[in-house]
Write an enzyme that holds these catalytic residues in place. Structure first.
Site, PDB file in Angstrom:
ATOM      1  NE  ARG A 184      -3.249  -3.015   0.561  1.00 10.40           N
ATOM      2  CZ  ARG A 184      -3.679  -3.768   1.562  1.00 10.40           C
ATOM      3  NH1 ARG A 184      -2.974  -3.874   2.680  1.00 10.40           N
ATOM      4  NH2 ARG A 184      -4.798  -4.436   1.457  1.00 10.40           N
ATOM      5  CG  ASP A 213      -2.903  -6.224  -1.017  1.00  9.58           C
ATOM      6  OD1 ASP A 213      -4.032  -6.174  -1.540  1.00  9.58           O
ATOM      7  OD2 ASP A 213      -2.703  -6.642   0.127  1.00  9.58           O
ATOM      8  CG  HIS A 283      -5.629  -8.973  -1.051  1.00 10.98           C
ATOM      9  ND1 HIS A 283      -6.099  -7.705  -0.795  1.00 10.98           N
ATOM     10  CD2 HIS A 283      -6.089  -9.758  -0.037  1.00 10.98           C
ATOM     11  CE1 HIS A 283      -6.808  -7.722   0.326  1.00 10.98           C
ATOM     12  NE2 HIS A 283      -6.826  -8.941   0.800  1.00 10.98           N
ATOM     13  CG  ASP A 345      -5.821 -11.939   3.241  1.00 13.02           C
ATOM     14  OD1 ASP A 345      -4.978 -12.292   2.380  1.00 13.02           O
ATOM     15  OD2 ASP A 345      -5.980 -10.763   3.591  1.00 13.02           O
ATOM     16  CD  GLU A 346      -9.393  -8.698   3.757  1.00 18.49           C
ATOM     17  OE1 GLU A 346      -9.904  -8.102   4.715  1.00 18.49           O
ATOM     18  OE2 GLU A 346      -8.491  -8.193   3.045  1.00 18.49           O
ATOM     19  CD1 TRP A 412      -6.540 -13.355   8.812  1.00 15.84           C
ATOM     20  CD2 TRP A 412      -7.411 -11.356   9.238  1.00 15.84           C
ATOM     21  NE1 TRP A 412      -7.510 -13.121   7.870  1.00 15.84           N
ATOM     22  CE2 TRP A 412      -8.055 -11.891   8.100  1.00 15.84           C
ATOM     23  CE3 TRP A 412      -7.790 -10.091   9.695  1.00 15.84           C
ATOM     24  CZ2 TRP A 412      -9.063 -11.216   7.423  1.00 15.84           C
ATOM     25  CZ3 TRP A 412      -8.807  -9.414   9.017  1.00 15.84           C
ATOM     26  CH2 TRP A 412      -9.426  -9.970   7.886  1.00 15.84           C
ATOM     27  CE1 TYR A 437      -4.061  -8.072  11.804  1.00 15.07           C
ATOM     28  CE2 TYR A 437      -5.406  -6.630  10.440  1.00 15.07           C
ATOM     29  CZ  TYR A 437      -4.827  -7.857  10.662  1.00 15.07           C
ATOM     30  OH  TYR A 437      -4.977  -8.867   9.750  1.00 15.07           O
ATOM     31  CD1 TRP A 487      -2.989  -4.903   8.699  1.00 19.65           C
ATOM     32  CD2 TRP A 487      -2.189  -5.366   6.670  1.00 19.65           C
ATOM     33  NE1 TRP A 487      -2.973  -6.263   8.573  1.00 19.65           N
ATOM     34  CE2 TRP A 487      -2.486  -6.581   7.323  1.00 19.65           C
ATOM     35  CE3 TRP A 487      -1.667  -5.422   5.377  1.00 19.65           C
ATOM     36  CZ2 TRP A 487      -2.286  -7.825   6.734  1.00 19.65           C
ATOM     37  CZ3 TRP A 487      -1.467  -6.663   4.784  1.00 19.65           C
ATOM     38  CH2 TRP A 487      -1.770  -7.843   5.447  1.00 19.65           C
ATOM     39  CB  THR A 488       1.285   0.937   5.145  1.00 19.00           C
ATOM     40  OG1 THR A 488       1.318   0.283   3.876  1.00 19.00           O
ATOM     41  CG2 THR A 488       2.269   0.263   6.091  1.00 19.00           C
TER      42      THR A 488
END
Length: 783
Positions: A184, A213, A283, A345-346, A412, A437, A487-488
């Site tokens: 990110r 990502d 992602h 994930d996701e 997570w 986080y 996470w950024t």
């Protein structure tokens, strides 16, 4: 837990405290300013983080100065001694003689280890005759060197007296990790190395590097150059995505393979293993933008400028699996550690569900559904990795559809996934988002930087036990470690990254290393001030908010008074305050009960530990008539139906430099001033900005997104008495903000309100593609 009236026995003598203190009334120095140096200091107690497994105090002491010889036996010990000397020389005024000098000194030794001992274990023995650091392995000796560095680095003295003691130390967990998201926002090699340095001093040994990502592909893959040529650049949304001449302002960055090998070697020299993450199957938007043939949807795309979850998936066909194996082959060559993180994930399955070709592929393989298809892909990649002596690790979604046989799970979404995996014999790293986080803010104070205001306090991190009590004895051994994740999306600068990581990394280190029965939050707080001095020595701009003073107030506008409650977010109990505009000192009045203050008052407050202020600057508030009539987005509540995903979002301009930030719920933007005193109020004035709606939402999230239907052409600023109550005031919105990006609107009350009301404030109209956000609201009284 509060610290009250603690003695100095746990820290250092008055010599060191004098170096940390400031003259009465002086403004504290910045945390990155040079540290004051003293001639001599004596360390008391064991001011170490993480706390060792066993410390046995003894009689005597040993003085370290420039004449103290440092000796190392063998090549491995010599490497550790060299690293220790370099770090000590870079962070303290203490210079050691080195070489093979005679007499009492510091000795680094590799000695035969006890059967079953961890390779990371060490002993450190200090007595009148010198200091001995011993271990059975170079890694353990390095850990011992970091403990000795901590003892010597806190005082910032040219002569340091250490108390006699024997430390026998070994870590609780084998995996003590920190994840950094470089996808990110991109971090330079120099910044990554600085982070690795600080990880080593905390005895963290695993750096999880999030390299791909939707928003960026950051690792060079030579056989697929477009991954970085195309996938490594995005155009930010809004004004930040355009240069002054209107051309796209591309945000780019990737690591060459040469740079990665350099970082891997740098980490290895500090006994840190790097775990790369290459996301599969979700992602994947940046990768699909580079190679559309490996996506599911026809047509080109581009790396995402949105945060949130995006629907792009890799195609599950054979050609794409071979493509992914080609990527992993180069990843394996770059990263010699045992683990490769595959993400998992996701991975929302919309594209697979809508694709006739993918559905036919599921039927051909005889699979149940899309979750089973993801499991099929990951099992294929696990086989590829296992054949090359690597282990697959993924986020806990890899449990769905069936775990790959040898996979390790990183839990997570709470700890439940970890419990399930351990129950079935899989290794687990606990990394629950609601606890570990670090993009969640440290405190709920207004001056926290952009991020997720569902804050993660030091207390919450420190209290976390990675081993769930419901696991049986045999299952507990599968919990191999713990990890915090950074996470950024909302962390644009190096300064903010350091703010988010420190000092919370200290709590992470202690839950990862220290035996459970040795943990004690009060003791941790007593050791933390010396740790802050080490941060300063390392040049770390650690977060100040948790060290400052928080204030809650109850306004009595009619009586022209304010009732104030003060606290320190970490739980330090010694708070000093002034009401005359001066900076608090250790001799200022102690806060012991809520303050009833007349308006106007200039209130200053600071938290102290053993007579020394913790934060660089005192907290201050101007409590005057204007303050009683005004609130900002940071001090307003969110409406109940709109507070499900509260974020502190940054403006999209200027391109470089400081930007405003706004607290807003992205599902239903709504701000609430509870108990606003409206006597003599004629209108409600709002200052608002407009920022891009910068989020990809899932279908169920789309259903939760709400807004009031607009009546005027561009919507209204609307104020109600309660979120579902009658309208008190309304004023049309303009088509666009003013040149500075803001508007100021005045909404007259439709009728006089004599008492108080819960002011619910919204902007009507659809919130996309750009949303109005409240910055400040002011009650305007009748003349």
């Amino acid at each position: 837990m509060m610290i009250r009236n603690r003695t100095a026995a746990t820290l250092v003598t008055a010599t060191l405290l004098a170096a940390l203190s400031m003259a009465a009334g002086c403004t504290p120095a910045s945390s990155t300013a040079p540290l004051p140096t003293v001639a001599a200091a004596e360390v008391k107690g064991v001011p170490l983080i993480p706390l060792p497994a066993m410390v046995r105090p003894a009689e005597g002491r040993f003085v370290v100065d420039a004449t103290t010889p440092l000796r190392a036996q063998g090549d491995a010990a010599g490497r550790v001694a060299a690293r220790f000397t370099e770090l000590l020389g870079r962070t303290t005024p203490l210079r050691l003689a080195g070489g093979k000098g005679e007499g009492n000194g510091i000795d680094f030794r590799i000695v035969p280890a006890q059967a079953g001992a961890s390779a990371e274990a060490y002993t450190l023995h200090i007595d009148n005759d010198g200091i001995r650091v011993e271990a059975g392995d170079e890694h353990g000796l390095f850990n011992g060197a970091m403990t000795l560095w901590q003892l010597l680095a806190g005082p910032q003295a040219v002569v340091v007296a250490l108390p006699a003691m024997r430390i026998e130390d070994t870590p609780r967990f084998a995996w003590r990790g920190l994840m950094l998201d470089s996808a990110r926002h991109f971090w330079s090699v120099e910044q990554i190395k600085a982070l690795l340095d600080t990880m080593a001093t905390h005895k963290l040994n695993t750096f999880h590097w999030h390299l791909t990502d939707d928003q960026g592909w950051r690792i060079e893959i030579k056989r697929y150059p477009r991954l970085t040529e195309v996938g490594g650049c995005r155009v930010p949304q809004g004004d930040a995505g355009r240069n002054a001449d209107g051309t796209p302002n591309r945000y780019c960055g990737h690591y060459t393979q040469e740079q990665i090998r350099d970082v891997v070697a740098y980490a290895a020299a500090r006994h840190i293993t790097i775990v790369p993450e290459i996301d599969v199957p979700g992602h994947a938007q940046a990768a699909v933008a580079a190679y559309p043939e490996h996506g599911v949807v026809d047509g080109p795309t581009e790396p995402s400028h949105n945060w949130g979850v995006n629907p792009y998936l890799f195609n599950p066909r054979e050609e794409t699996l071979q493509f992914l194996e080609g990527v992993l082959a180069e990843v394996i060559d770059l990263f010699p550690g045992p683990y490769v993180h595959i993400g998992g994930d996701e991975a929302v399955k919309y594209q697979w569900q809508a694709s006739p070709a993918v559905q036919a592929h599921i039927r051909k393989l005889g699979l149940k559904d899309e979750e089973a298809l993801q499991s099929h892909m990951l099992k294929r990649l696990e086989t590829f990795l296992e054949a090359r002596d690597r282990k697959l690790i993924g986020w806990d979604e890899i449990i769905e559809g069936g775990l790959p046989p040898q996979a390790t799970v990183m839990s997570w979404r709470g700890i439940e996934g970890g419990i399930e995996a351990a129950t079935h014999g899989h290794d687990v790293v606990m990394s629950p988002g609601n606890t570990l986080y670090l993009d969640f803010l440290q405190t709920n104070l207004p001056d926290e930087p952009p991020g997720r205001p569902k804050f993660t306090s030091m207390q919450k991190i420190y209290a976390f036990d990675p081993v769930p009590g419901q696991l049986q004895s045999e299952q507990r051994r599968h919990v191999i470690g713990v990890q915090a994740n950074m996470w950024t999306e909302h962390t644009r600068t190096w300064e903010r990254l350091q703010h988010n990581l420190f000092p919370r990394m200290a709590a992470l280190a202690e839950i990862a290393w220290t035996p459970l029965q040795r943990k004690d939050y009060d003791g941790f707080l007593a050791r933390l001030p010396v740790q802050l001095q080490r941060y300063r020595a390392l040049g770390i701009a650690y977060g100040q908010t948790a060290l400052s003073v928080a204030m809650q107030r109850q306004d009595d506008r009619a009586g022209n008074r304010v009732r104030v409650e003060l606290s320190n977010p970490l739980g330090y109990g010694d708070i000093r305050y002034t009401t005359d505009g001066s900076v608090p000192t250790a001799r200022s009045p102690a806060y012991t009960a809520p303050l009833d203050l007349a308006v106007p008052t200039e209130l200053h407050a600071a938290a102290f530990f053993e007579g020394t202020p913790l934060a660089d600057r005192a907290s201050r508030w101007t409590l005057d008539a204007a303050a009683l009539l005004s609130r900002t987005d940071k001090t307003l509540a969110q409406c109940p139906q709109g507070g499900r995903l509260l974020l502190r979002l940054e403006d999209d301009n200027p391109t470089d430099g400081p930007r405003e930030s706004f607290d807003v719920s992205i599902f239903n933007p709504c701000w609430l001033w509870e108990g606003a005193q409206l006597q003599d109020v004629a209108s409600i004035q709002v200052r608002a900005g407009r920022i891009p709606y910068n989020f990809g939402l899932l279908r169920d999230e789309e259903a939760r997104r709400g807004f009031r239907k607009a009546v005027a052409a561009h919507g209204e600023f609307e104020v109600r008495d309660g979120c579902e109550g009658p309208v008190l005031a309304s004023v049309p919105l303009p088509q666009a903000p003013d040149a500075d990006g803001f508007i100021t609107l005045d909404a007259p009350l439709r009728s006089a309100v004599g008492g108080s009301a819960d002011l619910c404030m919204t902007f009507s109209g659809d919130t996309r593609p750009r949303m109005w956000v409240l910055q400040q609201v002011t009650l305007r009284t009748r003349d």
